[in-house]
Design a protein around this motif. Structure first.
Motif, PDB file in Angstrom:
ATOM      1  N   THR A  21      -7.063  -1.694   1.623  1.00  0.00           N
ATOM      2  CA  THR A  21      -7.532  -0.499   0.933  1.00  0.00           C
ATOM      3  C   THR A  21      -6.459   0.031  -0.005  1.00  0.00           C
ATOM      4  O   THR A  21      -6.762   0.546  -1.079  1.00  0.00           O
ATOM      5  N   GLY A  22      -5.190  -0.131   0.392  1.00  0.00           N
ATOM      6  CA  GLY A  22      -4.105   0.293  -0.495  1.00  0.00           C
ATOM      7  C   GLY A  22      -4.097  -0.527  -1.768  1.00  0.00           C
ATOM      8  O   GLY A  22      -3.928  -0.027  -2.870  1.00  0.00           O
ATOM      9  N   ALA A  23      -4.313  -1.853  -1.632  1.00  0.00           N
ATOM     10  CA  ALA A  23      -4.335  -2.722  -2.799  1.00  0.00           C
ATOM     11  C   ALA A  23      -5.507  -2.365  -3.703  1.00  0.00           C
ATOM     12  O   ALA A  23      -5.388  -2.348  -4.934  1.00  0.00           O
ATOM     13  N   PRO A  37      -1.331   5.998  -7.651  1.00  0.00           N
ATOM     14  CA  PRO A  37      -0.031   5.502  -7.202  1.00  0.00           C
ATOM     15  C   PRO A  37       0.879   6.595  -6.671  1.00  0.00           C
ATOM     16  O   PRO A  37       1.652   6.374  -5.745  1.00  0.00           O
ATOM     17  N   ALA A  38       0.796   7.784  -7.228  1.00  0.00           N
ATOM     18  CA  ALA A  38       1.620   8.883  -6.720  1.00  0.00           C
ATOM     19  C   ALA A  38       1.221   9.230  -5.300  1.00  0.00           C
ATOM     20  O   ALA A  38       2.065   9.526  -4.450  1.00  0.00           O
ATOM     21  N   SER A  43       2.655   7.769   1.046  1.00  0.00           N
ATOM     22  CA  SER A  43       2.166   7.226   2.310  1.00  0.00           C
ATOM     23  C   SER A  43       2.748   5.831   2.515  1.00  0.00           C
ATOM     24  O   SER A  43       2.069   4.830   2.285  1.00  0.00           O
ATOM     25  N   PRO A  44       4.005   5.730   2.914  1.00  0.00           N
ATOM     26  CA  PRO A  44       4.620   4.413   3.087  1.00  0.00           C
ATOM     27  C   PRO A  44       3.992   3.654   4.247  1.00  0.00           C
ATOM     28  O   PRO A  44       3.424   4.251   5.169  1.00  0.00           O
ATOM     29  N   MET A  45       4.091   2.345   4.200  1.00  0.00           N
ATOM     30  CA  MET A  45       3.728   1.525   5.332  1.00  0.00           C
ATOM     31  C   MET A  45       4.762   1.754   6.426  1.00  0.00           C
ATOM     32  O   MET A  45       5.957   1.556   6.207  1.00  0.00           O
ATOM     33  N   VAL A  46       4.324   2.210   7.593  1.00  0.00           N
ATOM     34  CA  VAL A  46       5.232   2.488   8.708  1.00  0.00           C
ATOM     35  C   VAL A  46       5.248   1.291   9.646  1.00  0.00           C
ATOM     36  O   VAL A  46       4.202   0.868  10.150  1.00  0.00           O
ATOM     37  N   GLY A  76      10.919   3.394  -0.736  1.00  0.00           N
ATOM     38  CA  GLY A  76      10.061   4.303   0.022  1.00  0.00           C
ATOM     39  C   GLY A  76       8.717   3.721   0.397  1.00  0.00           C
ATOM     40  O   GLY A  76       7.921   4.385   1.077  1.00  0.00           O
ATOM     41  N   ARG A  77       8.431   2.479   0.004  1.00  0.00           N
ATOM     42  CA  ARG A  77       7.134   1.876   0.346  1.00  0.00           C
ATOM     43  C   ARG A  77       7.100   1.420   1.802  1.00  0.00           C
ATOM     44  O   ARG A  77       6.020   1.257   2.373  1.00  0.00           O
ATOM     45  N   LEU A  78       8.262   1.183   2.399  1.00  0.00           N
ATOM     46  CA  LEU A  78       8.353   0.816   3.803  1.00  0.00           C
ATOM     47  C   LEU A  78       9.166   1.855   4.554  1.00  0.00           C
ATOM     48  O   LEU A  78      10.208   2.306   4.066  1.00  0.00           O
ATOM     49  N   LYS A  79       8.698   2.218   5.725  1.00  0.00           N
ATOM     50  CA  LYS A  79       9.449   3.080   6.631  1.00  0.00           C
ATOM     51  C   LYS A  79       9.426   2.424   8.002  1.00  0.00           C
ATOM     52  O   LYS A  79       8.374   1.979   8.460  1.00  0.00           O
TER      53      LYS A  79
END
Length: 382
Positions: A21-23, A37-38, A43-46, A76-79
């Motif tokens: 869904t993100g893609a 995109p903002a 909402s990073p991938m945790v 910030g895309r990964l947490k």
């Protein structure tokens, strides 16, 4: 993020759904506006990662160095939600938890999967043919070790995981003893903590071995369950309180002299990430390996000095008699390991690598002890 566990089998599905869904949202944004995109950036991938270490262990700091680098490189895309042993599962259970999707990743060591398949112990805590941990980490990435480990974990063991190794650990000490142990005969009858093939090795030297996670070692010593032990290094040992239950600390041993950390990922989860995020998770291991080495050299050396100067610990070099006995014990153990075809081909590969690479290493290296003794005479007490 909470530490609640999703029902088994749902974790990977929900994350794959998120990625899809993100893609799609990204594609809509590209064709329409710049607002989506903002929103996604907020909402990073945790990634839920549990270690096999207590919260107080210095190795939690080592794992945090990986976390910091991954989060910075991903913009910030990964947490990564980093958790200590026991937060979701016990220290020795993180492999199953990653496979089942209860957690996405783990920070551990392959020797902890010895109970599932003894061959796991070859990837860091197997026979020492003369190569260091750096030699064997090089074998993992350049000598075919990674392919062997994938075969073991994914085909032989049938796990949905991918393991990467990083940070070549200094050789592990023989460990902590209440009394001096000067010969191999002094080891006989002692109840000793170690793990993996080292347990088989030390049992053959007449010891009774218990395989315990780090957080259980000192309590077991206090209760008399064990009366000697090793874990890994001066910093971890000091934080466990090793110096409170024994005062003789023996450095150097062949029982676990070539280990590295394992950065373990759910394979399906990893493959569902965008290629650049997969690359960050993989190459982040290399970055943390360098950082961990620097942290280890600083802390291990300082804490060893603290153990000697402030805590009444006598630091010894393990005797040649004990080291020779360990090598002879490996000689006896190796043929039994090679009865397993997979272990035979791994050991053959390691021997061939060490024979070539360590010849170069030893021929090329000057005698560092000679130079150290020249500038700091009398300190080594060899």
């Amino acid at each position: 993020m909470t530490n609640e566990i999703a029902p088994k089998g749902t974790s990977n599905l929900s994350r794959r759904s998120f990625l899809r869904t993100g893609a799609m949202a990204g594609g809509i944004a590209a064709g329409g506006s710049l607002a989506a995109p903002a929103v996604l950036a907020q909402s990073p991938m945790v990634i839920k990662m549990q270690t096999s270490w207590p919260a107080s262990d210095i190795w939690m700091g080592f794992a945090k160095e990986y976390v910091d680098r991954v989060e910075a490189m991903s913009g910030g895309r990964l947490k990564i939600d980093l958790l200590p042993a026991g937060a979701v599962v016990a220290a020795f259970q993180v492999l199953d938890a990653v496979n089942d999707g209860l957690i996405d990743a783990a920070h551990s060591v392959p020797v902890y999967w010895y109970g599932k398949n003894k061959a796991a112990s070859l990837f860091g805590t197997g026979p020492v043919f003369g190569g260091s941990a750096t030699t064997m980490l090089s074998w993992f990435y350049a000598g075919g070790g990674k392919e062997f480990y994938d075969e073991l974990t994914q085909q032989v063991m049938g796990m949905d995981v991918e393991g990467l190794l990083g940070f070549p650990m200094p050789a592990q000490p023989l460990g902590w003893f209440k009394n001096e142990v000067n010969t191999a005969a002094d080891l006989q009858g002692l109840k000793y903590r170690t793990v993996g093939l080292a347990a088989d090795l030390m049992q053959s030297l007449g010891m009774s071995v218990a395989q315990l996670p780090g957080g259980e070692i000192v309590p077991a010593m206090e209760r008399g369950v064990i009366d000697a032990f090793e874990f890994n290094n001066p910093s971890s040992d000091m934080r466990f309180g090793a110096q409170d239950v024994a005062k003789n600390y023996y450095l150097s041993s062949y029982h676990q002299a070539s280990e590295s950390f394992e950065f373990l990922f759910n394979k399906s989860f990893m493959e569902d990430l965008d290629p650049d995020l997969q690359a960050i998770l993989r190459h982040g291991v290399e970055a943390a390996s360098t950082s961990n080495t620097a942290t280890a050299m600083d802390n291990y050396s300082a804490d060893l000095q603290k153990l000697q100067d402030e805590m009444g610990v006598t630091v010894h070099r393990t005797s040649k008699d004990i080291l020779d006995a360990e090598l002879n014990a490996w000689d006896t153990l190796i043929p039994t390991l090679e009865e397993d075809p997979f272990m035979k081909k791994v050991l053959d590969s390691q021997r061939a690598w060490v024979e070539r690479v360590t010849f170069y290493e030893l021929m090329n290296s000057p005698d560092y002890a000679l130079a150290y003794e020249h500038y700091f005479p009398g300190k080594l007490k060899l």
